[in-house]
Write a protein that holds these residues in place. Structure first.
Motif, PDB file in Angstrom:
ATOM      1  N   GLN A 137      -1.499  -3.586  -0.789  1.00 37.23           N
ATOM      2  CA  GLN A 137      -1.831  -2.282  -0.196  1.00 37.23           C
ATOM      3  C   GLN A 137      -2.456  -2.404   1.185  1.00 37.23           C
ATOM      4  O   GLN A 137      -3.019  -3.426   1.548  1.00 37.23           O
ATOM      5  CB  GLN A 137      -2.800  -1.541  -1.104  1.00 37.23           C
ATOM      6  CG  GLN A 137      -4.063  -2.327  -1.420  1.00 37.23           C
ATOM      7  CD  GLN A 137      -5.065  -1.501  -2.225  1.00 37.23           C
ATOM      8  OE1 GLN A 137      -5.971  -0.900  -1.685  1.00 37.23           O
ATOM      9  NE2 GLN A 137      -4.877  -1.465  -3.531  1.00 37.23           N
ATOM     10  N   GLY A 138      -2.338  -1.341   1.954  1.00 35.26           N
ATOM     11  CA  GLY A 138      -2.991  -1.261   3.243  1.00 35.26           C
ATOM     12  C   GLY A 138      -3.148   0.200   3.612  1.00 35.26           C
ATOM     13  O   GLY A 138      -2.801   1.092   2.825  1.00 35.26           O
ATOM     14  N   VAL A 139      -3.686   0.421   4.810  1.00 39.56           N
ATOM     15  CA  VAL A 139      -3.929   1.788   5.265  1.00 39.56           C
ATOM     16  C   VAL A 139      -3.194   2.001   6.584  1.00 39.56           C
ATOM     17  O   VAL A 139      -3.166   1.114   7.444  1.00 39.56           O
ATOM     18  CB  VAL A 139      -5.451   2.028   5.409  1.00 39.56           C
ATOM     19  CG1 VAL A 139      -5.729   3.377   6.051  1.00 39.56           C
ATOM     20  CG2 VAL A 139      -6.121   1.957   4.047  1.00 39.56           C
ATOM     21  N   THR A 140      -2.575   3.165   6.729  1.00 42.03           N
ATOM     22  CA  THR A 140      -1.850   3.479   7.970  1.00 42.03           C
ATOM     23  C   THR A 140      -2.839   4.006   9.020  1.00 42.03           C
ATOM     24  O   THR A 140      -3.990   4.297   8.693  1.00 42.03           O
ATOM     25  CB  THR A 140      -0.790   4.572   7.727  1.00 42.03           C
ATOM     26  OG1 THR A 140      -1.477   5.812   7.507  1.00 42.03           O
ATOM     27  CG2 THR A 140       0.084   4.261   6.528  1.00 42.03           C
ATOM     28  N   ASP A 141      -2.359   4.178  10.249  1.00 42.19           N
ATOM     29  CA  ASP A 141      -3.236   4.695  11.303  1.00 42.19           C
ATOM     30  C   ASP A 141      -3.731   6.101  10.993  1.00 42.19           C
ATOM     31  O   ASP A 141      -4.746   6.537  11.511  1.00 42.19           O
ATOM     32  CB  ASP A 141      -2.512   4.669  12.654  1.00 42.19           C
ATOM     33  CG  ASP A 141      -2.417   3.246  13.176  1.00 42.19           C
ATOM     34  OD1 ASP A 141      -3.178   2.379  12.670  1.00 42.19           O
ATOM     35  OD2 ASP A 141      -1.586   2.991  14.065  1.00 42.19           O
ATOM     36  N   GLU A 142      -2.999   6.820  10.128  1.00 40.00           N
ATOM     37  CA  GLU A 142      -3.439   8.165   9.733  1.00 40.00           C
ATOM     38  C   GLU A 142      -4.392   8.112   8.533  1.00 40.00           C
ATOM     39  O   GLU A 142      -4.775   9.147   8.000  1.00 40.00           O
ATOM     40  CB  GLU A 142      -2.247   9.066   9.355  1.00 40.00           C
ATOM     41  CG  GLU A 142      -1.500   9.661  10.545  1.00 40.00           C
ATOM     42  CD  GLU A 142      -0.724   8.612  11.294  1.00 40.00           C
ATOM     43  OE1 GLU A 142      -0.027   7.819  10.629  1.00 40.00           O
ATOM     44  OE2 GLU A 142      -0.838   8.559  12.532  1.00 40.00           O
ATOM     45  N   GLY A 143      -4.719   6.912   8.091  1.00 42.32           N
ATOM     46  CA  GLY A 143      -5.646   6.796   6.967  1.00 42.32           C
ATOM     47  C   GLY A 143      -4.994   6.942   5.606  1.00 42.32           C
ATOM     48  O   GLY A 143      -5.670   7.103   4.593  1.00 42.32           O
ATOM     49  N   GLU A 144      -3.650   6.877   5.571  1.00 47.58           N
ATOM     50  CA  GLU A 144      -2.949   6.977   4.289  1.00 47.58           C
ATOM     51  C   GLU A 144      -2.854   5.591   3.634  1.00 47.58           C
ATOM     52  O   GLU A 144      -2.685   4.588   4.327  1.00 47.58           O
ATOM     53  CB  GLU A 144      -1.511   7.479   4.501  1.00 47.58           C
ATOM     54  CG  GLU A 144      -1.419   8.835   5.166  1.00 47.58           C
ATOM     55  CD  GLU A 144      -1.712   9.974   4.202  1.00 47.58           C
ATOM     56  OE1 GLU A 144      -2.424   9.779   3.214  1.00 47.58           O
ATOM     57  OE2 GLU A 144      -1.205  11.074   4.455  1.00 47.58           O
ATOM     58  N   ILE A 145      -2.897   5.563   2.300  1.00 53.74           N
ATOM     59  CA  ILE A 145      -2.711   4.306   1.578  1.00 53.74           C
ATOM     60  C   ILE A 145      -1.211   4.085   1.378  1.00 53.74           C
ATOM     61  O   ILE A 145      -0.510   4.989   0.925  1.00 53.74           O
ATOM     62  CB  ILE A 145      -3.407   4.349   0.203  1.00 53.74           C
ATOM     63  CG1 ILE A 145      -4.922   4.527   0.394  1.00 53.74           C
ATOM     64  CG2 ILE A 145      -3.095   3.097  -0.603  1.00 53.74           C
ATOM     65  CD1 ILE A 145      -5.688   4.751  -0.901  1.00 53.74           C
ATOM     66  N   ALA A 146      -0.717   2.913   1.746  1.00 52.92           N
ATOM     67  CA  ALA A 146       0.698   2.600   1.513  1.00 52.92           C
ATOM     68  C   ALA A 146       0.801   1.228   0.857  1.00 52.92           C
ATOM     69  O   ALA A 146      -0.022   0.342   1.120  1.00 52.92           O
ATOM     70  CB  ALA A 146       1.472   2.614   2.831  1.00 52.92           C
TER      71      ALA A 146
END
Ligand code: ADP
Ligand code: ASP
Ligand code: MG
Length: 415
Positions: A137-146
Motif C-alpha cells: 500500500q501507499g498514498v497518492t498525492d491526493e491522500g488516497e490509499i492505493a
C-alpha cells in the motif's frame, strides 16, 4: 552489523502463533546486532476474504473503496506484529504505507511506487527500533490509499530496502526458495540455489507467484541483493542476483504458468494503417496491460487482431473496444476466458536453437492444442486451454529434465 529488510508473507503470519514465531525471528536478528525493518502481508487469506466480502455487496466493487478495504488487512498485521515484538523486549513501531513514506500513482488496485521518503524509517533504525511496515500500500498525492496489486508486499520490501540502502532484502515465505516450477504442481521440482534477476523477472512476470514482478524489477534496478527463504525453518534459500553460475547443460531454468489470461479477438477489422495503434493507445489510457498480440494477414482488405489481457481487465477491455467498434468498423468482438499461459524460461536458450520446438512437441504429444505463442530471448510462452495447464507444467518439467534428487525436491509444501 548489517541493515536488513525482512518480509513475511500471508501464510507466515496467518495465526497469532505464527506471528509470535516471526517476532522471535526478528528479535534474533536484532540480538545479532542488525538494524531491522520488517514488511508484512495481511494474515493468511485475509485479502481474498476481504475481496469476497466486497463482492457480496457489489459484484463490481469501486476500485477506490476496494483499496480502502484491502489496505486494512496489512494494517492488522503490522499492529499485531509490533505488539508481539515488543512483548519480547524489543522496541518496535508499526507504520502504514503512508506513514512509512510510500508515495504511489493514483491507480487503484495496481499503483506503482513513485518514491519512498524513508526518513521516518531511517530515524527508527538509527534509534535501534524495528520499523514494522505495511506491505502492498501507499498514498497518492491526493491522500488516497492505493494498493500495488496482488502479491505487492514483496515490492514494498524491495523498495524499502533500496531507499534505506539495506544490505539485503529477505523474503520469508511458505516454500524454501525458488523452485524449477511451483512445487504445489510438481512435487519433484528442484530448489534453485541462485538465479539471475533477468530469469527471475521473466518467471515472475509469467506467473510464478513466489515473487511479485515489480519487486524483482526494483531489485535489479537498484542492485538490491534478494533472498527467498522459508519462514518456518532455517535454510539457505534462493539468491536472486546479477550474475549466477550457469548450470551445465541446463537450457531451461524454470517453468511458470498463469491462469489469469483472457483472449480478445477483433474479427474483420478494415485494413487502415492506424487501427492497431488506436486500439492499443485506448487500452493503455485505461491502464490495461496487453500481453501477446497476433495480427492476421490482410485478406480482402480486412484482418483480425487477437491479444491477451489479465482476466480482471477483461470487462474494462470490452468496454473500451465497444466504444471504438463503430469508428474502427470492427465486425465482431470475441472474448475467451478459459485459457492459461504456460512458459519456459532460461538464459541458456539464447545459444540453443530448437528449444521452442521441443516445447511444442511435448505439448502436442500430450494432446494439447496451442492457441497462441510468444517468445523473447530467454522465454517461450504458449496459450493453452485452462483445463490443461497443470498437466502442461508437469509434461514440460519432465520434457526438459528439471527434476532434482529427492533431497533437493520440495515433496509436500506446508500451507
Ligand atoms: P507469500 O504469502 O509468502 O507472499 P505466495 O503464495 O505469494 O507467498 O508465494 C509462495 C508460493 O508461490 C508458494 O507456496 C508456491 O506455491 C508458489 N510458487 C509458484 N511458482 C513457484 C516457484 N517457481 N518456486 C517456488 N514457489 C512457487
Ligand atoms: N495481501 C496482499 C495479497 O494477498 C499483498 C501480499 O500479500 O503481498 O495479494
Ligand atoms: Mg506473495
Amino acid at each position: 552489523m548489517a541493515r536488513i529488510v525482512m518480509k513475511f508473507g500471508g501464510s507466515s503470519v496467518a495465526t497469532a502463533e505464527r506471528m509470535q514465531r516471526v517476532a522471535e525471528r526478528v528479535a534474533r536478528a536484532k540480538e545479532q546486532g542488525h538494524q531491522v525493518a520488517v514488511v508484512v502481508s495481511a494474515m493468511g487469506d485475509t485479502t481474498d476474504d476481504l475481496i469476497a466480502l466486497a463482492r457480496q455487496v457489489n459484484d463490481r466493487p469501486p476500485a477506490r473503496e476496494l483499496d480502502m478495504l484491502l489496505s486494512t488487512g496489512e494494517q492488522v498485521s503490522i499492529a499485531v506484529l509490533a505488539m508481539a515484538i515488543q512483548r519480547l523486549g524489543v522496541r518496535a513501531v508499526s507504520l502504514t504505507g503512508g506513514q512509512a513514506g510510500f508515495r504511489v500513482e493514483p491507480v487503484f488496485g495496481k499503483a506503482r511506487i513513485l518514491d519512498v521518503d524513508a526518513r521516518r524509517v531511517e530515524r527508527l533504525l538509527a534509534d535501534g527500533q524495528v520499523a514494522v511496515v505495511a506491505g502492498f500500500q501507499g498514498v497518492t498525492d491526493e491522500g488516497e490509499i492505493a494498493t500495488l496489486g496482488r502479491g505487492g508486499s514483496d515490492t514494498t520490501a524491495v523498495a524499502l530496502a533500496a531507499s534505506v540502502g539495506a544490505d539485503v532484502c529477505e523474503i520469508y515465505t511458505d516454500v524454501d526458495g525458488v523452485y524449477t516450477t511451483d512445487p504445489r504442481i510438481v512435487p519433484e521440482a528442484r530448489k534453485i540455489p541462485e538465479i539471475s534477476y533477468d530469469e527471475m523477472l521473466e518467471l515472475a512476470n509469467l506467473g510464478a507467484a513466489v515473487l511479485h514482478p515489480r519487486a524483482v524489477e526494483y531489485a535489479k534496478l537498484y542492485g538490491v541483493p534478494l533472498v527467498v527463504r522459508s519462514s518456518f525453518h532455517d535454510g539457505a534459500g534462493t539468491w536472486v542476483k546479477e550474475e549466477v553460475e550457469v548450470e551445465q547443460g541446463q537450457v531451461v531454468r524454470g517453468i511458470a504458468h498463469d491462469l489469469n489470461v483472457a483472449k480478445v479477438s477483433l474479427v474483420g477489422v478494415p485494413n487502415r494503417r492506424d487501427s492497431l495503434g488506436r486500439v492499443f493507445h485506448a487500452l493503455a489510457e485505461e491502464n490495461i496491460n496487453v500481453d501477446i498480440i497476433v495480427q492476421s494477414i490482410v485478406h480482402n482488405d480486412v484482418h483480425d487482431i487477437s491479444f491477451t489481457v489479465c482476466r480482471d481487465d477483461l470487462p474494462g477491455t470490452l468496454q473500451v473496444l465497444e466504444g471504438m467498434r463503430v469508428e474502427l468498423g470492427v465486425g465482431e468482438i470475441v472474448a475467451e476466458e478459459e485459457l492459461a499461459k504456460v512458459s519456459i524460461v532460461g538464459a541458456g536458450m539464447i545459444s540453443n536453437p530448437g528449444v521452442a520446438a521441443r516445447m511444442f512437441d511435448a505439448l502436442t504429444e500430450a494432446g494439447m492444442s496451442i492457441r497462441m505463442v510468444s517468445t523473447s530471448e530467454i522465454k517461450v510462452s504458449c496459450v493453452i486451454d485452462a483445463e490443461d495447464v497443470r498437466r502442461a507444467v508437469q509434461v514440460l518439467h519432465r520434457a526438459f529434465d528439471l527434476s532434482g534428487t529427492p533431497e533437493e525436491s520440495a515433496g509436500t509444501v506446508t500451507a
